[in-house]
Design a protein around this motif. Structure first.
Motif, PDB file in Angstrom:
ATOM      1  N   ILE A 439       0.845  -1.181   0.000  1.00  0.00           N
ATOM      2  CA  ILE A 439       0.000   0.000   0.000  1.00  0.00           C
ATOM      3  C   ILE A 439       0.885   1.237   0.000  1.00  0.00           C
ATOM      4  CG2 ILE A 439      -0.211   0.082   2.529  1.00  0.00           C
ATOM      5  CD1 ILE A 439      -3.163   0.986   2.041  1.00  0.00           C
ATOM      6  N   VAL A 440       0.469   2.250  -0.763  1.00  0.00           N
ATOM      7  CA  VAL A 440       1.200   3.517  -0.859  1.00  0.00           C
ATOM      8  C   VAL A 440       0.513   4.527   0.043  1.00  0.00           C
ATOM      9  CG1 VAL A 440       2.057   5.315  -2.402  1.00  0.00           C
ATOM     10  CG2 VAL A 440       1.799   2.969  -3.244  1.00  0.00           C
ATOM     11  N   ARG A 441       1.249   5.047   1.012  1.00  0.00           N
ATOM     12  CA  ARG A 441       0.720   6.056   1.911  1.00  0.00           C
ATOM     13  C   ARG A 441       1.173   7.449   1.474  1.00  0.00           C
ATOM     14  NH1 ARG A 441      -3.469   3.536   4.241  1.00  0.00           N
ATOM     15  NH2 ARG A 441      -2.870   1.807   5.600  1.00  0.00           N
ATOM     16  N   SER A 442       0.534   8.490   2.017  1.00  0.00           N
ATOM     17  CA  SER A 442       0.912   9.867   1.698  1.00  0.00           C
ATOM     18  C   SER A 442       2.376  10.084   2.063  1.00  0.00           C
ATOM     19  CB  SER A 442       0.028  10.847   2.459  1.00  0.00           C
ATOM     20  OG  SER A 442       0.127  10.651   3.845  1.00  0.00           O
ATOM     21  N   GLY A 443       3.022  10.935   1.285  1.00  0.00           N
ATOM     22  CA  GLY A 443       4.446  11.162   1.491  1.00  0.00           C
ATOM     23  C   GLY A 443       5.315  10.127   0.819  1.00  0.00           C
ATOM     24  N   GLY A 444       4.701   9.240   0.033  1.00  0.00           N
ATOM     25  CA  GLY A 444       5.466   8.240  -0.698  1.00  0.00           C
ATOM     26  C   GLY A 444       5.913   7.060   0.137  1.00  0.00           C
ATOM     27  N   VAL A 445       5.350   6.906   1.344  1.00  0.00           N
ATOM     28  CA  VAL A 445       5.704   5.763   2.188  1.00  0.00           C
ATOM     29  C   VAL A 445       4.965   4.526   1.677  1.00  0.00           C
ATOM     30  CG1 VAL A 445       5.652   4.796   4.503  1.00  0.00           C
ATOM     31  CG2 VAL A 445       6.099   7.245   4.179  1.00  0.00           C
ATOM     32  N   ILE A 446       5.700   3.470   1.397  1.00  0.00           N
ATOM     33  CA  ILE A 446       5.118   2.239   0.857  1.00  0.00           C
ATOM     34  C   ILE A 446       5.380   1.104   1.831  1.00  0.00           C
ATOM     35  CG2 ILE A 446       5.143   0.607  -1.065  1.00  0.00           C
ATOM     36  CD1 ILE A 446       5.912   2.855  -2.880  1.00  0.00           C
ATOM     37  N   LYS A 447       4.333   0.377   2.178  1.00  0.00           N
ATOM     38  CA  LYS A 447       4.452  -0.702   3.142  1.00  0.00           C
ATOM     39  C   LYS A 447       3.802  -1.974   2.600  1.00  0.00           C
ATOM     40  CE  LYS A 447       4.555   2.008   7.436  1.00  0.00           C
ATOM     41  NZ  LYS A 447       3.959   2.149   8.787  1.00  0.00           N
ATOM     42  N   PRO A 448       4.330  -3.132   3.023  1.00  0.00           N
ATOM     43  CA  PRO A 448       3.628  -4.384   2.727  1.00  0.00           C
ATOM     44  C   PRO A 448       2.240  -4.359   3.364  1.00  0.00           C
ATOM     45  CG  PRO A 448       5.860  -4.811   3.483  1.00  0.00           C
ATOM     46  CD  PRO A 448       5.602  -3.357   3.724  1.00  0.00           C
ATOM     47  N   PHE A 449       1.333  -5.124   2.767  1.00  0.00           N
ATOM     48  CA  PHE A 449      -0.070  -5.082   3.193  1.00  0.00           C
ATOM     49  C   PHE A 449      -0.613  -6.501   3.228  1.00  0.00           C
ATOM     50  CE2 PHE A 449      -4.581  -5.025   2.015  1.00  0.00           C
ATOM     51  CZ  PHE A 449      -5.106  -4.106   2.910  1.00  0.00           C
ATOM     52  N   VAL A 450      -1.365  -6.832   4.289  1.00  0.00           N
ATOM     53  CA  VAL A 450      -2.039  -8.129   4.379  1.00  0.00           C
ATOM     54  C   VAL A 450      -3.479  -7.899   4.806  1.00  0.00           C
ATOM     55  CG1 VAL A 450       0.024  -9.494   4.849  1.00  0.00           C
ATOM     56  CG2 VAL A 450      -1.195  -8.435   6.759  1.00  0.00           C
ATOM     57  N   ILE A 451      -4.360  -8.772   4.374  1.00  0.00           N
ATOM     58  CA  ILE A 451      -5.770  -8.665   4.745  1.00  0.00           C
ATOM     59  C   ILE A 451      -6.393 -10.055   4.767  1.00  0.00           C
ATOM     60  CG2 ILE A 451      -6.511  -8.285   2.347  1.00  0.00           C
ATOM     61  CD1 ILE A 451      -8.748  -6.466   3.457  1.00  0.00           C
ATOM     62  N   ILE A 452      -7.304 -10.262   5.687  1.00  0.00           N
ATOM     63  CA  ILE A 452      -8.118 -11.473   5.746  1.00  0.00           C
ATOM     64  C   ILE A 452      -9.581 -11.041   5.804  1.00  0.00           C
ATOM     65  CG2 ILE A 452      -8.756 -13.522   7.076  1.00  0.00           C
ATOM     66  CD1 ILE A 452      -5.912 -13.664   8.108  1.00  0.00           C
ATOM     67  N   VAL A 453     -10.381 -11.544   4.883  1.00  0.00           N
ATOM     68  CA  VAL A 453     -11.824 -11.275   4.847  1.00  0.00           C
ATOM     69  C   VAL A 453     -12.533 -12.615   4.988  1.00  0.00           C
ATOM     70  CG1 VAL A 453     -13.738 -10.324   3.500  1.00  0.00           C
ATOM     71  CG2 VAL A 453     -11.463  -9.286   3.343  1.00  0.00           C
ATOM     72  N   TYR A 454     -13.519 -12.705   5.869  1.00  0.00           N
ATOM     73  CA  TYR A 454     -14.167 -13.996   6.128  1.00  0.00           C
ATOM     74  C   TYR A 454     -15.602 -13.775   6.589  1.00  0.00           C
ATOM     75  CZ  TYR A 454     -13.168 -12.678  10.975  1.00  0.00           C
ATOM     76  OH  TYR A 454     -13.103 -12.014  12.169  1.00  0.00           O
ATOM     77  N   ASP A 455     -16.434 -14.776   6.377  1.00  0.00           N
ATOM     78  CA  ASP A 455     -17.798 -14.714   6.912  1.00  0.00           C
ATOM     79  C   ASP A 455     -18.201 -15.991   7.644  1.00  0.00           C
ATOM     80  OD1 ASP A 455     -18.397 -16.550   4.939  1.00  0.00           O
ATOM     81  OD2 ASP A 455     -19.670 -15.212   3.779  1.00  0.00           O
ATOM     82  N   GLY A 456     -17.430 -17.084   7.444  1.00  0.00           N
ATOM     83  CA  GLY A 456     -17.753 -18.323   8.129  1.00  0.00           C
ATOM     84  C   GLY A 456     -19.169 -18.783   7.864  1.00  0.00           C
ATOM     85  N   GLY A 457     -19.727 -18.330   6.736  1.00  0.00           N
ATOM     86  CA  GLY A 457     -21.106 -18.652   6.416  1.00  0.00           C
ATOM     87  C   GLY A 457     -22.089 -17.643   6.966  1.00  0.00           C
ATOM     88  N   GLY A 458     -21.573 -16.606   7.654  1.00  0.00           N
ATOM     89  CA  GLY A 458     -22.462 -15.597   8.240  1.00  0.00           C
ATOM     90  C   GLY A 458     -22.082 -14.192   7.799  1.00  0.00           C
ATOM     91  N   THR A 459     -21.983 -13.242   8.733  1.00  0.00           N
ATOM     92  CA  THR A 459     -21.684 -11.839   8.429  1.00  0.00           C
ATOM     93  C   THR A 459     -20.216 -11.671   8.052  1.00  0.00           C
ATOM     94  OG1 THR A 459     -23.375 -11.149  10.008  1.00  0.00           O
ATOM     95  CG2 THR A 459     -21.753  -9.501   9.334  1.00  0.00           C
ATOM     96  N   GLU A 460     -19.966 -10.869   7.029  1.00  0.00           N
ATOM     97  CA  GLU A 460     -18.590 -10.630   6.606  1.00  0.00           C
ATOM     98  C   GLU A 460     -17.846  -9.785   7.632  1.00  0.00           C
ATOM     99  OE1 GLU A 460     -17.550  -9.375   2.498  1.00  0.00           O
ATOM    100  OE2 GLU A 460     -16.516  -7.727   3.480  1.00  0.00           O
ATOM    101  N   LEU A 461     -16.641 -10.223   7.984  1.00  0.00           N
ATOM    102  CA  LEU A 461     -15.738  -9.500   8.856  1.00  0.00           C
ATOM    103  C   LEU A 461     -14.382  -9.441   8.184  1.00  0.00           C
ATOM    104  CD1 LEU A 461     -16.676 -11.275  12.228  1.00  0.00           C
ATOM    105  CD2 LEU A 461     -17.439  -9.002  11.478  1.00  0.00           C
ATOM    106  N   SER A 462     -13.510  -8.546   8.634  1.00  0.00           N
ATOM    107  CA  SER A 462     -12.187  -8.457   8.021  1.00  0.00           C
ATOM    108  C   SER A 462     -11.191  -7.852   8.990  1.00  0.00           C
ATOM    109  CB  SER A 462     -12.222  -7.612   6.740  1.00  0.00           C
ATOM    110  OG  SER A 462     -12.479  -6.258   7.038  1.00  0.00           O
ATOM    111  N   GLU A 463      -9.926  -8.115   8.705  1.00  0.00           N
ATOM    112  CA  GLU A 463      -8.812  -7.519   9.443  1.00  0.00           C
ATOM    113  C   GLU A 463      -7.708  -7.264   8.428  1.00  0.00           C
ATOM    114  OE1 GLU A 463      -6.845  -5.887  12.613  1.00  0.00           O
ATOM    115  OE2 GLU A 463      -8.847  -6.791  12.736  1.00  0.00           O
ATOM    116  N   ASN A 464      -7.140  -6.053   8.442  1.00  0.00           N
ATOM    117  CA  ASN A 464      -6.045  -5.754   7.531  1.00  0.00           C
ATOM    118  C   ASN A 464      -4.986  -4.952   8.266  1.00  0.00           C
ATOM    119  OD1 ASN A 464      -6.147  -2.682   6.656  1.00  0.00           O
ATOM    120  ND2 ASN A 464      -8.272  -3.386   6.718  1.00  0.00           N
ATOM    121  N   GLN A 465      -3.785  -4.942   7.700  1.00  0.00           N
ATOM    122  CA  GLN A 465      -2.682  -4.252   8.333  1.00  0.00           C
ATOM    123  C   GLN A 465      -1.618  -3.912   7.305  1.00  0.00           C
ATOM    124  OE1 GLN A 465      -0.656  -6.570  11.338  1.00  0.00           O
ATOM    125  NE2 GLN A 465       0.952  -5.042  11.616  1.00  0.00           N
ATOM    126  N   SER A 466      -1.107  -2.695   7.370  1.00  0.00           N
ATOM    127  CA  SER A 466       0.114  -2.356   6.658  1.00  0.00           C
ATOM    128  C   SER A 466       1.276  -2.608   7.604  1.00  0.00           C
ATOM    129  CB  SER A 466       0.101  -0.904   6.178  1.00  0.00           C
ATOM    130  OG  SER A 466      -0.087  -0.009   7.259  1.00  0.00           O
TER     131      SER A 466
END
Length: 548
Positions: A439-466
């Motif tokens: 992900i590219v942040r303001s000021g040209g800072v670039i960081k690795p990015f991970v995300i997990i999106v899941y619903d387990g058959g129900g409501t969608e939830l997610s967690e992400n992090q740079s």
């Protein structure tokens, strides 16, 4: 506990980048698109401008016999292995009929020799600018009806009274939507994926059409040097004075916009130092700003760009260097006529060649985009590379595994994440997936990015992090990222080094509502969101965390 998916850049065709594992079509990135030509560096280190395929479609393109061609004037003759135009009056033509297909894109290449006066252009199956110099000339276009002529004809037409010869005529079909397997980084190839860019440098390879500084001390000779694409199409510049040389045709910059400028340069003889710079209106300061590059080894020996822009020099082989000035900002209320220049730094004899100029909007320099037109405000655009997805490979599960990719990042759109996504069946919804990228942040800072999106058959939830990148690693170089996923036990390695995740991400207790069996180069499937831009060396998927 096995490798379930593998992509390594290798085979390709128009519309498809072939995967390796599984050994069937489910490993392939299908429906690849880029509805324009583009360049790549091939395995021989040469810059390829188009993806042509098939044989030469022209009959008797070497003019070995006086046949197959229709001549509109007796002043056009075929002899000595050439088509000769001798005092041929304006508008006369040389034509070969009924062998092309309307709507297809073609590359037309021909050699001009014995030039004396006038000019010649391709008039069918598309119209190109006229040329008035000896050398190899290559143009492309889409076959369409021109005037009263058909889209299936090839026609050369002269402008003004013309004396010259043509030979080595070639017409090949040009494939679009071809994945670029690129060798510019050396070693194993990468899949090159770039956003849309436009080259605003007019006549990017036609240095004869550019302007000269201290013209009395500058001499130019066309098509004297083997260019980075392997053809003898680069012009020779000879100078006898300091600050003598050439500068590009003027373009117009826009207020509050960031630009990147580049050109290929090669030392031929005499003094080896070259001044490469940008004019007022291509940066926020006043006057011309430049670097001095020693073309004998590619070193930057002087730099006036501190605080204004970022210089780079890339060795592209055969004595050529790509000189780059990136991220020059035009201030609000600024802009106007602008150019780049290539001037000798020596006050005595110097010979150099420059080729492939590029001025583009953006904070980094992209792959070269030929812009053959010299008309005012002419531009050439390379469209977006869209890789889409590979699906649906068998044998994965919905509980654990490892997603691994080796890639490099581009300095792109602020606050946009570039993703390589492992998800469920692409025929279903996008509620269950995970991704690695950057992900590219303001000021040209670039960081690795991970995300997990899941619903387990129900409501969608997610967690992400740079993620904070280890200081010893460079986001703009190739790094290997391994993302281990299992409920309550998630980890990330970069180049084999364990990188700290937040407690929320590391301990995330999730349940996917389906089997993970597709790879997307975006947020999911054929989405236009979060497309991955950069270079990809490989993508791997393992079905167990023991492979971490």
């Amino acid at each position: 506990m096995a490798l379930k998916y593998l992509y390594v850049p290798s085979g390709y065709k128009a519309g498809t980048a072939y995967g390796v594992l599984p050994n069937d079509s489910t490993a392939d990135f299908d429906d690849f698109s880029r509805p324009s030509f583009a360049t790549r560096t091939n395995k021989d280190g040469l810059l390829e401008t188009y993806q042509t395929f098939g044989n030469n479609l022209v009959t008797n393109g070497d003019f070995a016999a006086d046949s197959n061609w229709v001549k509109s004037s007796s002043s056009i003759t075929i002899s000595g292995g050439k088509a000769n135009f001798t005092n041929t009056s304006n508008g006369n033509t040389l034509r070969q009929d009924n062998f092309l297909t309307s709507g297809k894109r073609y590359e037309v290449s021909f050699t001009v020799s014995n030039y004396t006066e006038g000019s010649v252009k391709v008039g069918r199956p598309f119209i190109t600018p006229s040329v008035n110099s000896n050398g190899v000339h290559t143009v492309t276009g889409i076959a369409t009806s021109v005037g009263t002529g058909g889209s299936d004809d090839l026609q050369f037409q002269v402008t003004g009274t013309t004396t010259l010869s043509i030979d080595d005529v070639s017409v090949k079909e040009v494939a679009i939507n071809v994945p670029r397997i690129d060798y510019s980084d050396g070693g194993c190839p990468s899949l090159l994926l770039e956003p849309q860019r436009t080259n605003e440098c007019r006549g990017s390879e036609d240095v004869m059409a550019w302007s000269t500084n201290r013209g009395i001390s500058v001499n130019r000779d066309s098509n004297q040097i083997i260019s980075p694409d392997g053809s003898k199409s680069a012009d020779l510049v000879t100078t006898e004075d300091e600050n003598a040389g050439v500068f590009s045709l003027e373009m117009t910059t826009i207020s509050n916009t960031v630009y990147s400028t580049s050109v290929y340069a090669k030392h031929i003889a005499g003094g080896s130092k070259l001044r490469f710079g940008i004019s007022t209106n291509l940066h926020f300061a006043s006057g011309e700003k430049r670097i001095i590059v020693d073309l004998s080894d590619g070193s930057i020996v002087d730099n006036e760009l501190a605080g204004v822009a970022e210089p780079k020099v890339l060795d592209v082989g055969n004595g050529w260097y790509r000189l780059i000035i990136e991220h020059s900002s035009v201030v609000s209320g600024g802009g106007g006529g602008a150019y780049f220049f290539c001037y000798a730094d020596d006050a005595s004899f110097s010979q150099f060649s420059v080729w492939g100029g590029q001025i583009e909007v953006g904070g980094y320099t992209s792959s070269y985009i030929p812009n053959y037109n010299t008309d005012t405000n002419s531009q050439t655009t390379r469209n977006t590379d869209v890789g889409k997805y590979a699906a649906n490979f068998d044998g994965m599960n919905s509980s654990e595994g490892v997603l691994e990719a080796r890639f490099k990042a581009f300095n792109g759109v602020i606050d946009a994440s570039n993703r390589i996504t492992l998800g469920t069946d692409i025929s279903g919804d996008n509620h269950n997936r995970l991704a690695i990228g950057y992900i590219v942040r303001s000021g040209g800072v670039i960081k690795p990015f991970v995300i997990i999106v899941y619903d387990g058959g129900g409501t969608e939830l997610s967690e992400n992090q740079s993620v904070s990148m280890p200081s010893s690693f460079n986001m703009f170089g190739y790094n290997t990222y391994k993302f281990k996923f299992k409920a309550g036990n998630n980890e990330l390695k970069i180049n084999g080094e364990l990188v700290a995740l937040s407690d929320d991400m590391a301990n995330l207790d999730f349940s996917f509502g389906g089997v993970l069996e597709s790879i997307s180069l975006n947020v999911f499937k054929d989405s236009t969101s979060n497309r991955f831009y950069g270079g990809i060396k490989h993508i791997k998927v393992y079905d167990s965390i023991t492979d971490f």
